[in-house]
Design a protein around this motif. Structure first.
Motif, PDB file in Angstrom:
ATOM      1  N   GLY A  50     -32.051   4.274 -10.000  1.00 51.73           N
ATOM      2  CA  GLY A  50     -31.301   2.844  -9.718  1.00 51.73           C
ATOM      3  C   GLY A  50     -31.104   1.923  -9.081  1.00 51.73           C
ATOM      4  N   VAL A  51     -29.666   2.198  -9.401  1.00 54.82           N
ATOM      5  CA  VAL A  51     -28.719   1.680  -9.169  1.00 54.82           C
ATOM      6  C   VAL A  51     -28.038   1.161  -7.568  1.00 54.82           C
ATOM      7  N   SER A  52     -27.868  -0.071  -7.407  1.00 58.08           N
ATOM      8  CA  SER A  52     -27.331  -0.576  -6.329  1.00 58.08           C
ATOM      9  C   SER A  52     -26.294  -0.057  -5.037  1.00 58.08           C
ATOM     10  N   THR A  53     -26.645   0.064  -4.297  1.00 62.01           N
ATOM     11  CA  THR A  53     -25.064   0.131  -3.149  1.00 62.01           C
ATOM     12  C   THR A  53     -24.833  -0.504  -3.316  1.00 62.01           C
ATOM     13  N   PRO A  54     -23.047   0.148  -2.790  1.00 62.37           N
ATOM     14  CA  PRO A  54     -22.341  -0.943  -2.386  1.00 62.37           C
ATOM     15  C   PRO A  54     -22.378  -1.985  -2.015  1.00 62.37           C
ATOM     16  N   GLY A  55     -22.144  -3.605  -2.187  1.00 61.40           N
ATOM     17  CA  GLY A  55     -22.921  -4.810  -1.444  1.00 61.40           C
ATOM     18  C   GLY A  55     -24.355  -5.226  -1.935  1.00 61.40           C
ATOM     19  N   TYR A  56     -25.000  -4.827  -2.740  1.00 57.77           N
ATOM     20  CA  TYR A  56     -25.986  -4.908  -3.084  1.00 57.77           C
ATOM     21  C   TYR A  56     -26.278  -4.845  -4.818  1.00 57.77           C
ATOM     22  N   SER A  57     -27.194  -5.586  -5.320  1.00 57.67           N
ATOM     23  CA  SER A  57     -27.384  -5.965  -6.935  1.00 57.67           C
ATOM     24  C   SER A  57     -28.600  -5.786  -7.771  1.00 57.67           C
ATOM     25  N   GLN A  58     -28.691  -5.663  -8.258  1.00 57.18           N
ATOM     26  CA  GLN A  58     -29.853  -5.294  -9.145  1.00 57.18           C
ATOM     27  C   GLN A  58     -30.266  -6.092  -9.677  1.00 57.18           C
ATOM     28  N   GLU A  59     -31.379  -7.170  -9.160  1.00 52.08           N
ATOM     29  CA  GLU A  59     -31.357  -8.682  -9.775  1.00 52.08           C
ATOM     30  C   GLU A  59     -33.607  -8.407  -9.984  1.00 52.08           C
ATOM     31  N   LYS A  60     -33.368 -10.301 -10.583  1.00 46.88           N
ATOM     32  CA  LYS A  60     -34.708 -10.429 -11.331  1.00 46.88           C
ATOM     33  C   LYS A  60     -35.752 -11.336 -10.547  1.00 46.88           C
ATOM     34  N   ILE A  61     -36.277 -10.270  -9.620  1.00 49.41           N
ATOM     35  CA  ILE A  61     -37.209 -11.188  -8.698  1.00 49.41           C
ATOM     36  C   ILE A  61     -39.024 -11.475  -9.052  1.00 49.41           C
ATOM     37  N   GLY A  62     -38.848 -12.797  -9.023  1.00 45.35           N
ATOM     38  CA  GLY A  62     -40.509 -13.068 -10.001  1.00 45.35           C
ATOM     39  C   GLY A  62     -41.689 -13.349  -8.279  1.00 45.35           C
ATOM     40  N   GLU A 110     -44.756 -11.154  -8.918  1.00 47.05           N
ATOM     41  CA  GLU A 110     -43.697  -9.743  -8.915  1.00 47.05           C
ATOM     42  C   GLU A 110     -43.449  -9.534 -10.402  1.00 47.05           C
ATOM     43  N   HIS A 111     -43.606 -10.643 -10.883  1.00 47.05           N
ATOM     44  CA  HIS A 111     -43.975  -9.783 -12.857  1.00 47.05           C
ATOM     45  C   HIS A 111     -44.832  -8.825 -12.940  1.00 47.05           C
ATOM     46  N   LYS A 130     -39.587  -8.702 -11.355  1.00 48.10           N
ATOM     47  CA  LYS A 130     -39.231  -7.180 -10.487  1.00 48.10           C
ATOM     48  C   LYS A 130     -37.875  -6.968 -11.000  1.00 48.10           C
ATOM     49  N   SER A 131     -37.665  -6.324 -10.676  1.00 48.36           N
ATOM     50  CA  SER A 131     -36.018  -5.925 -11.043  1.00 48.36           C
ATOM     51  C   SER A 131     -35.789  -4.916  -9.301  1.00 48.36           C
ATOM     52  N   LEU A 132     -34.898  -5.587  -8.253  1.00 53.13           N
ATOM     53  CA  LEU A 132     -35.166  -5.395  -7.311  1.00 53.13           C
ATOM     54  C   LEU A 132     -33.571  -5.553  -6.845  1.00 53.13           C
ATOM     55  N   SER A 133     -33.206  -4.184  -6.120  1.00 48.77           N
ATOM     56  CA  SER A 133     -31.898  -4.267  -5.316  1.00 48.77           C
ATOM     57  C   SER A 133     -32.017  -4.862  -4.297  1.00 48.77           C
ATOM     58  N   VAL A 134     -30.879  -5.841  -4.268  1.00 50.27           N
ATOM     59  CA  VAL A 134     -30.744  -7.094  -3.122  1.00 50.27           C
ATOM     60  C   VAL A 134     -29.424  -8.105  -3.254  1.00 50.27           C
ATOM     61  N   PRO A 135     -29.430  -8.434  -1.140  1.00 54.88           N
ATOM     62  CA  PRO A 135     -27.460  -8.638  -0.820  1.00 54.88           C
ATOM     63  C   PRO A 135     -27.003  -9.381  -2.675  1.00 54.88           C
ATOM     64  N   GLN A 136     -25.401  -8.793  -2.777  1.00 55.45           N
ATOM     65  CA  GLN A 136     -25.129  -8.931  -3.735  1.00 55.45           C
ATOM     66  C   GLN A 136     -24.737 -10.970  -4.114  1.00 55.45           C
ATOM     67  N   PRO A 137     -25.044 -11.224  -5.345  1.00 57.35           N
ATOM     68  CA  PRO A 137     -25.364 -13.076  -5.746  1.00 57.35           C
ATOM     69  C   PRO A 137     -24.025 -13.083  -5.534  1.00 57.35           C
ATOM     70  N   GLU A 138     -23.845 -14.695  -4.593  1.00 59.21           N
ATOM     71  CA  GLU A 138     -22.582 -15.173  -4.452  1.00 59.21           C
ATOM     72  C   GLU A 138     -22.435 -15.608  -6.244  1.00 59.21           C
ATOM     73  N   LYS A 139     -21.329 -15.584  -6.317  1.00 62.33           N
ATOM     74  CA  LYS A 139     -20.555 -16.090  -8.225  1.00 62.33           C
ATOM     75  C   LYS A 139     -20.382 -17.236  -8.440  1.00 62.33           C
TER      76      LYS A 139
END
Length: 613
Positions: free
Chosen positions: A20-32, A49-50, A60-69
């Motif tokens: 379930g790891v994300s591909t480059p440019g994406y990140s696993q984030e918690k989506i409500g 989505e909880h 829910k853990s989803l692979s989304v575009p990598q977040p800004e820091k």
């Protein structure tokens, strides 16, 4: 070394479709929540989505575009974000208006030329949306305040996937990333190749005590941390690709998931571990073995699977004691599999590396075998091998005869230092012995595992000193009663136990408080001030016992006389901390030997790691 090992582990995860790891440019984030839009941008539904199957609602853990820091700047994520950015509403943010404006501007610029129906629907929605609509639209109001500050994604009505998963959305995200491609190119310290360097490294989440928004391992935010005119990530050149790989792998290891056996909390240290082997099956088998040691069986009863895991650890320890390869025990166990164990602790906005240990599976198992040998007592002090966190609990105070120690009472640094000593095969922390002796004196509970840990500290010190050629007159403490041992601390502990036995035999059930309850601390620290008094009182006990049980009186008198004859002419004025440890061991051995002779009716309860591991 740490970043390189994590980057290699990411490649293994990437090859595993179930990771379930994300591909480059994406990140696993918690989506409500997910907002479903019609083709003309109207809100069709807002779905939760909880996961509510457990005690807590889990996003829910989803692979989304990598977040800004984010630090203090307003920066929008692409195609997803929290409600202050997406909808302009929040329960905590005081700048929701600016954040929502940033979200609209980013998407208006990034999607201005799109002809994708889903992305056009999003633009139409953003053009028509105002924060006031959230209190008027039933799709939003039915969720109440639970919606506020949750992460939100979008879906086009009739699609099963999310908006950010559409082909056009991925292409737009690639273009957006390429626009920021003005990064400095240099040699990456991880890969050794010329590549674009990461200016900022993604946040690491999941370390207990660290900031909830995440913390960094590599970070330079002040001029004092920089050198040679370089700024931020240029001071530790790591390519964008390697940066993404190591942070993704570490966040995967740190995920809070009941099925994640590669993360364990020991004191204030969050520990993660992984393995590298010729095959994924061998790596998984090595990780399972280390998990049994660090986590235990994760159950309070002996289920079939847990029993097998414990037996597997026992078998592996026995193999290395016999200098035999682990593959003879199980073909999936590769002796040369590489084990990596990383301990992280919070340090403001950064993470401290509490310890980093890497070794072959056979090498680690050998160290674990040495550790359990150092702990060895007769009778055995546990039913199942104690985990590091359970051993650390032994220095916590115990209130009442049947009280249980609490994790929050363990000195935070001690648990991590104990784990590092076990994994590295080095000396146990010196504060461990002092803490144990203090507990013996404070609550008087000389439990088997406490004594075993006390014995382990002294045994390892003696063994390593001998290996290093250091002169020492002290040998390793015995595992069971050694009547030939002439160490003063050990003898005084035996004598104290025998005097307590005499008191119990003479007074029976009339004893409200034994000499251990009243004098153990003073007897172990300043023998010269206490033992003459105890010996004088012993004559009264002998007088009474000779009338009732003459045979027992003779045996106890002989036992006490032999111990006194082996002691120096004068009782020591004080005992150093090491001798107080040997005092406890001598007391425990003499007490256990007496109980063994009487059928063990009053024997000290053996620790069961099933209670905690």
């Amino acid at each position: 070394m740490i970043l390189s090992a994590l980057a290699d582990y990411y490649q293994r995860l990437l090859d595993d479709p179930e990771s379930g790891v994300s591909t480059p440019g994406y990140s696993q984030e918690k989506i409500g929540y997910v907002i479903t839009l019609s083709a003309n941008g109207a809100v069709m539904a807002v779905d939760d989505e909880h996961d509510s199957s457990g005690k807590k609602r889990i996003p829910k853990s989803l692979s989304v575009p990598q977040p800004e820091k984010r630090t203090v700047a307003v920066k929008s994520n692409f195609l997803w974000d929290k409600t202050s950015y997406v909808l302009g509403i929040s329960a905590s943010s005081k700048r929701s208006e600016q954040e929502h404006a940033a979200f609209k501007m980013l998407h208006a610029q990034a999607l201005s030329t799109t002809d994708d129906p889903g992305l056009k629907a999003l633009l139409t929605f953003l053009d028509a949306w105002s924060p006031e609509q959230s209190s008027e639209n039933a799709c939003f109001t039915r969720h109440g305040e639970a919606l506020l500050d949750a992460n939100i994604v979008f879906r086009l009505d009739g699609d099963h996937g999310y908006l950010h998963q559409r082909h056009a959305a991925r292409a737009a995200w690639e273009r957006l990333q390429a626009q920021g491609g003005d990064a400095t190119r240099s040699m990456c310290l991880v890969t050794g190749e010329q590549a674009s360097l990461a200016r900022l490294h993604p946040a690491i989440k999941g370390v207990n005590g660290a900031q909830s928004s995440g913390a960094s391992i590599v970070s330079f935010n002040l001029d004092a941390f920089t050198s040679y005119g370089k700024s931020q990530g240029g001071n530790a050149p790591v390519s964008e690709q390697a940066t993404f790989a190591y942070t993704t792998a570490l966040n995967h290891l740190l995920r809070r998931d009941v099925r994640n056996r590669q993360r364990v909390q020991i004191g204030d240290t969050t520990v993660v571990f992984w393995a590298q082997a010729n095959t994924a099956k061998q790596a998984a088998a090595a990780e399972d073995l280390i998990a049994v040691f660090l986590r235990g069986d994760d159950a309070d009863d002996d289920t079939a699977a847990d029993g097998q895991a414990t037996q597997r650890l026992h078998g592996a320890l026995e193999q290395v004691r016999q200098a035999r390869p682990l593959r003879e025990l199980d073909t999936t166990l590769d002796d040369e599999a590489r084990i990596f164990i990383l301990g992280l602790a919070p340090n403001a906005s950064r993470l401290s590396i509490r310890f980093w240990e890497t070794q072959t599976l056979a090498g680690f198992t050998r160290r674990l075998s040495d550790h359990y040998d150092d702990l060895q007592l007769q009778p055995l002090a546990w039913k199942r091998p104690p985990t590091p966190q359970y051993l650390a609990l032994q220095v916590a105070p115990v209130y009442g005869e049947n009280g249980k120690p609490k994790a929050e009472d363990v000195p935070p640094l001690l648990a991590g230092e104990l784990t590092r000593a076990i994994l590295g095969g080095t000396r146990y922390p010196r504060s461990l012995l002092g803490s144990l002796v203090m507990r013996f004196r404070a609550d008087g509970q000389l439990k088997p595992l406490r004594v075993a840990l006390c014995k382990a500290v002294l045994a390892r010190d003696a063994r390593l000193s001998k290996q290093q050629g250091l002169t020492s007159t002290k040998g390793e403490p015995p595992m069971s009663l050694d009547t030939g041992n002439t160490d003063p601390g050990y003898l005084l502990g035996r004598l104290f136990s025998s005097l307590e036995s005499l008191q119990r035999a003479a007074l029976g059930a009339q004893v409200n408080a034994t000499i251990r309850d009243r004098f153990y601390g003073a007897a172990s620290a300043t023998p010269a001030s206490i033992f003459p008094v105890l010996l004088r009182n012993a004559q009264n006990h002998f007088g009474k016992l000779r009338k009732d049980k003459a045979g027992l009186a003779v045996n106890l008198e002989k036992e006490i006389g032999q111990i006194i004859d082996a002691l120096p002419a004068h009782f020591p004025r004080s005992l150093p901390i090491e001798e107080q440890g040997r005092f406890a061991i001598g007391y425990y051995h003499q007490t256990q030997a007496r109980f063994a002779r009487t059928g063990g009716q009053e024997a000290t309860t053996i620790e069961s790691e099933g209670e905690a591991a």
